[in-house]
Scaffold this active site. Sequence first.
Site, PDB file in Angstrom:
ATOM      1  N   GLY A  75       0.878  -1.181   0.000  1.00  0.00           N
ATOM      2  CA  GLY A  75       0.000   0.000   0.000  1.00  0.00           C
ATOM      3  C   GLY A  75       0.908   1.222   0.000  1.00  0.00           C
ATOM      4  O   GLY A  75       1.508   1.549   1.023  1.00  0.00           O
ATOM      5  N   ALA A  76       1.044   1.859  -1.176  1.00  0.00           N
ATOM      6  CA  ALA A  76       1.929   3.022  -1.283  1.00  0.00           C
ATOM      7  C   ALA A  76       1.130   4.316  -1.221  1.00  0.00           C
ATOM      8  O   ALA A  76       1.512   5.337  -1.782  1.00  0.00           O
ATOM      9  CB  ALA A  76       2.721   2.942  -2.588  1.00  0.00           C
TER      10      ALA A  76
ATOM     11  N   ASN B  18      -1.196   7.164   1.221  1.00  0.00           N
ATOM     12  CA  ASN B  18      -0.755   8.231   2.129  1.00  0.00           C
ATOM     13  C   ASN B  18       0.064   7.700   3.308  1.00  0.00           C
ATOM     14  O   ASN B  18       1.146   8.203   3.600  1.00  0.00           O
ATOM     15  CB  ASN B  18      -1.973   8.990   2.662  1.00  0.00           C
ATOM     16  CG  ASN B  18      -2.567   9.892   1.589  1.00  0.00           C
ATOM     17  OD1 ASN B  18      -1.866  10.315   0.664  1.00  0.00           O
ATOM     18  ND2 ASN B  18      -3.850  10.184   1.698  1.00  0.00           N
TER      19      ASN B  18
ATOM     20  N   ASN C 157     -11.597  -4.214   3.344  1.00  0.00           N
ATOM     21  CA  ASN C 157     -10.231  -4.368   3.842  1.00  0.00           C
ATOM     22  C   ASN C 157      -9.914  -5.796   4.290  1.00  0.00           C
ATOM     23  O   ASN C 157      -8.768  -6.232   4.206  1.00  0.00           O
ATOM     24  CB  ASN C 157      -9.952  -3.345   4.949  1.00  0.00           C
ATOM     25  CG  ASN C 157      -9.812  -1.933   4.371  1.00  0.00           C
ATOM     26  OD1 ASN C 157      -9.830  -1.767   3.154  1.00  0.00           O
ATOM     27  ND2 ASN C 157      -9.670  -0.944   5.218  1.00  0.00           N
TER      28      ASN C 157
ATOM     29  N   ASN D 102      -7.470  -0.531   8.625  1.00  0.00           N
ATOM     30  CA  ASN D 102      -8.594  -0.498   9.585  1.00  0.00           C
ATOM     31  C   ASN D 102      -9.764  -1.369   9.155  1.00  0.00           C
ATOM     32  O   ASN D 102      -9.927  -1.610   7.957  1.00  0.00           O
ATOM     33  CB  ASN D 102      -9.077   0.958   9.718  1.00  0.00           C
ATOM     34  CG  ASN D 102      -8.290   1.700  10.779  1.00  0.00           C
ATOM     35  OD1 ASN D 102      -8.009   1.154  11.840  1.00  0.00           O
ATOM     36  ND2 ASN D 102      -7.957   2.947  10.495  1.00  0.00           N
TER      37      ASN D 102
ATOM     38  N   ARG E   7      -0.925  10.963  19.843  1.00  0.00           N
ATOM     39  CA  ARG E   7      -1.963  12.017  19.850  1.00  0.00           C
ATOM     40  C   ARG E   7      -2.263  12.440  21.289  1.00  0.00           C
ATOM     41  O   ARG E   7      -2.413  13.631  21.578  1.00  0.00           O
ATOM     42  CB  ARG E   7      -3.230  11.493  19.160  1.00  0.00           C
ATOM     43  CG  ARG E   7      -3.047  11.403  17.666  1.00  0.00           C
ATOM     44  CD  ARG E   7      -4.266  10.886  16.938  1.00  0.00           C
ATOM     45  NE  ARG E   7      -4.067  11.016  15.495  1.00  0.00           N
ATOM     46  CZ  ARG E   7      -4.632  10.225  14.584  1.00  0.00           C
ATOM     47  NH1 ARG E   7      -5.427   9.237  14.958  1.00  0.00           N
ATOM     48  NH2 ARG E   7      -4.408  10.427  13.306  1.00  0.00           N
TER      49      ARG E   7
ATOM     50  N   HIS F 133      -8.579   0.211  18.867  1.00  0.00           N
ATOM     51  CA  HIS F 133      -8.210   1.403  18.093  1.00  0.00           C
ATOM     52  C   HIS F 133      -9.467   1.954  17.413  1.00  0.00           C
ATOM     53  O   HIS F 133      -9.640   1.882  16.215  1.00  0.00           O
ATOM     54  CB  HIS F 133      -7.137   1.029  17.054  1.00  0.00           C
ATOM     55  CG  HIS F 133      -6.734   2.155  16.161  1.00  0.00           C
ATOM     56  ND1 HIS F 133      -6.179   3.317  16.627  1.00  0.00           N
ATOM     57  CD2 HIS F 133      -6.809   2.294  14.813  1.00  0.00           C
ATOM     58  CE1 HIS F 133      -5.937   4.123  15.605  1.00  0.00           C
ATOM     59  NE2 HIS F 133      -6.317   3.524  14.489  1.00  0.00           N
TER      60      HIS F 133
HETATM   61  P1  NAI Z   1      -4.721   5.324   0.744  1.00  0.00           P
HETATM   62  O1  NAI Z   1      -5.972   5.152  -0.022  1.00  0.00           O
HETATM   63  O2  NAI Z   1      -3.956   6.594   0.590  1.00  0.00           O
HETATM   64  O3  NAI Z   1      -3.715   4.117   0.399  1.00  0.00           O
HETATM   65  C1  NAI Z   1      -4.096   2.796   0.326  1.00  0.00           C
HETATM   66  C2  NAI Z   1      -3.326   2.160  -0.819  1.00  0.00           C
HETATM   67  O4  NAI Z   1      -3.561   0.754  -0.798  1.00  0.00           O
HETATM   68  C3  NAI Z   1      -3.755   2.665  -2.193  1.00  0.00           C
HETATM   69  O5  NAI Z   1      -2.640   3.228  -2.882  1.00  0.00           O
HETATM   70  C4  NAI Z   1      -4.298   1.415  -2.891  1.00  0.00           C
HETATM   71  O6  NAI Z   1      -4.029   1.383  -4.291  1.00  0.00           O
HETATM   72  C5  NAI Z   1      -3.541   0.328  -2.151  1.00  0.00           C
HETATM   73  N1  NAI Z   1      -4.165  -0.994  -2.261  1.00  0.00           N
HETATM   74  C6  NAI Z   1      -5.482  -1.332  -2.205  1.00  0.00           C
HETATM   75  N2  NAI Z   1      -5.624  -2.664  -2.350  1.00  0.00           N
HETATM   76  C7  NAI Z   1      -4.386  -3.185  -2.467  1.00  0.00           C
HETATM   77  C8  NAI Z   1      -3.879  -4.493  -2.643  1.00  0.00           C
HETATM   78  N3  NAI Z   1      -4.690  -5.547  -2.696  1.00  0.00           N
HETATM   79  N4  NAI Z   1      -2.543  -4.652  -2.734  1.00  0.00           N
HETATM   80  C9  NAI Z   1      -1.706  -3.608  -2.671  1.00  0.00           C
HETATM   81  N5  NAI Z   1      -2.127  -2.329  -2.524  1.00  0.00           N
HETATM   82  C10 NAI Z   1      -3.452  -2.124  -2.423  1.00  0.00           C
HETATM   83  O7  NAI Z   1      -5.071   5.059   2.269  1.00  0.00           O
HETATM   84  P2  NAI Z   1      -4.222   5.475   3.574  1.00  0.00           P
HETATM   85  O8  NAI Z   1      -4.665   6.794   4.053  1.00  0.00           O
HETATM   86  O9  NAI Z   1      -2.793   5.237   3.302  1.00  0.00           O
HETATM   87  O10 NAI Z   1      -4.775   4.388   4.646  1.00  0.00           O
HETATM   88  C11 NAI Z   1      -4.478   3.017   4.466  1.00  0.00           C
HETATM   89  C12 NAI Z   1      -5.170   2.186   5.540  1.00  0.00           C
HETATM   90  O11 NAI Z   1      -4.606   2.462   6.812  1.00  0.00           O
HETATM   91  C13 NAI Z   1      -6.680   2.448   5.683  1.00  0.00           C
HETATM   92  O12 NAI Z   1      -7.355   1.246   5.951  1.00  0.00           O
HETATM   93  C14 NAI Z   1      -6.739   3.362   6.897  1.00  0.00           C
HETATM   94  O13 NAI Z   1      -7.986   3.328   7.535  1.00  0.00           O
HETATM   95  C15 NAI Z   1      -5.643   2.770   7.739  1.00  0.00           C
HETATM   96  N6  NAI Z   1      -5.104   3.642   8.764  1.00  0.00           N
HETATM   97  C16 NAI Z   1      -4.781   3.049   9.961  1.00  0.00           C
HETATM   98  C17 NAI Z   1      -4.223   3.769  10.982  1.00  0.00           C
HETATM   99  C18 NAI Z   1      -3.860   3.084  12.260  1.00  0.00           C
HETATM  100  O14 NAI Z   1      -3.500   3.759  13.236  1.00  0.00           O
HETATM  101  N7  NAI Z   1      -3.927   1.765  12.345  1.00  0.00           N
HETATM  102  C19 NAI Z   1      -3.970   5.231  10.830  1.00  0.00           C
HETATM  103  C20 NAI Z   1      -4.308   5.738   9.530  1.00  0.00           C
HETATM  104  C21 NAI Z   1      -4.849   4.962   8.537  1.00  0.00           C
END
Ligand code: NAI
Length: 308
Positions: A7-8, A10, A95, A120, A151, A175
Amino acid sequence: MKVTIVGAGNVGATCADVIAYRGIASEVVLLDIKEGFAEGKALDIMQCASNTGFNTRVVGVTNDYSKTAGSDVVVITSGIPRKPGMTREELIGINAGIVKSVSESVLQYSPNTIIVVVSNPMDTMTYLALKATGLPKNRIIGMGGALDSARFKTYLSLALDKPVNDIKGMVIGGHGDTTMIPLTRLASYNGVPVSQFLTDEALGQVAADTMVGGATLTKLLGTSAWYAPGASVAYLVDSILNDQKKMIPCSVFLEGEYGQDDICIGVPCIIGKNGVEQIVDVELNDGEKELFAKSAAAVRTMNEALSN
Ligand code: NAI
């Protein structure tokens, strides 16, 4: 030392960036399903190296797991993030499928790796990864507590008007906005309980702000946050790769600890080269025990959705 980040987006790219800047690993592989996306992020990060002075090699690949072979740590951030008004829990269906297939794919090439789950709803995704892979429990770590605690310390620092690095504080439990437990009673400034400096009302406000910390940012940004999440993952990865044995609240599989069984939920852990090296037993008071039991019940309900 090699780290793969699946997952590249954000969070994943920010994490790669922090790992490179801080020289935490010698190689980072960013993998995404979006054609060319990880390659672009990796090149952009690599082009920082000469001006910021790091030597980490960052490689981007589109869905080619062979390039992830031999990773010491794999971070899973693939999946969809929250939009304003959404809870972390609403992400479960999409997810779950992604986290399951990704964890199986990475293990084909890195059978000895430690997996850090970020997607998540994180506690449920960590539980799913553990069950789907059958890995020993020390090798599956959910990242949430490191971020929630960061935080918490930020809001404490603002309320106290004191430097954040002099403040200790920990968030345990699930979480989620309503399941996390900021341990205000145990928070301290230079070793002195923060209750000596803040009223109950002010401390209550800090706890409330912490719990909706992610939702506040989602509302402001239109999508979920990435700087602090990415840095929190890097902090955790650093403790694993460099065997720092930091105490970090992580979502890990419990077998009786904190009165819970067959669940992944946030508790303080010693994190080192073997992953979860110890679950630390912090003495909770009756109120905190009750909150922890409620939090675990909510996470358990979420886990039930996996079998639907
Ligand atoms: P994002 O949408 O910017 O990045 C997710 C990336 O995953 C996308 O580039 C997408 O193309 C890629 N992706 C989707 N399916 C895939 C697969 N099968 N194989 C490889 N890549 C795949 O989302 P962001 O903001 O980076 O968040 C990612 C996850 O992390 C979300 O589920 C978010 O809720 C979670 N998150 C968890 C936190 C925590 O504290 N545990 C904090 C912030 C976000």
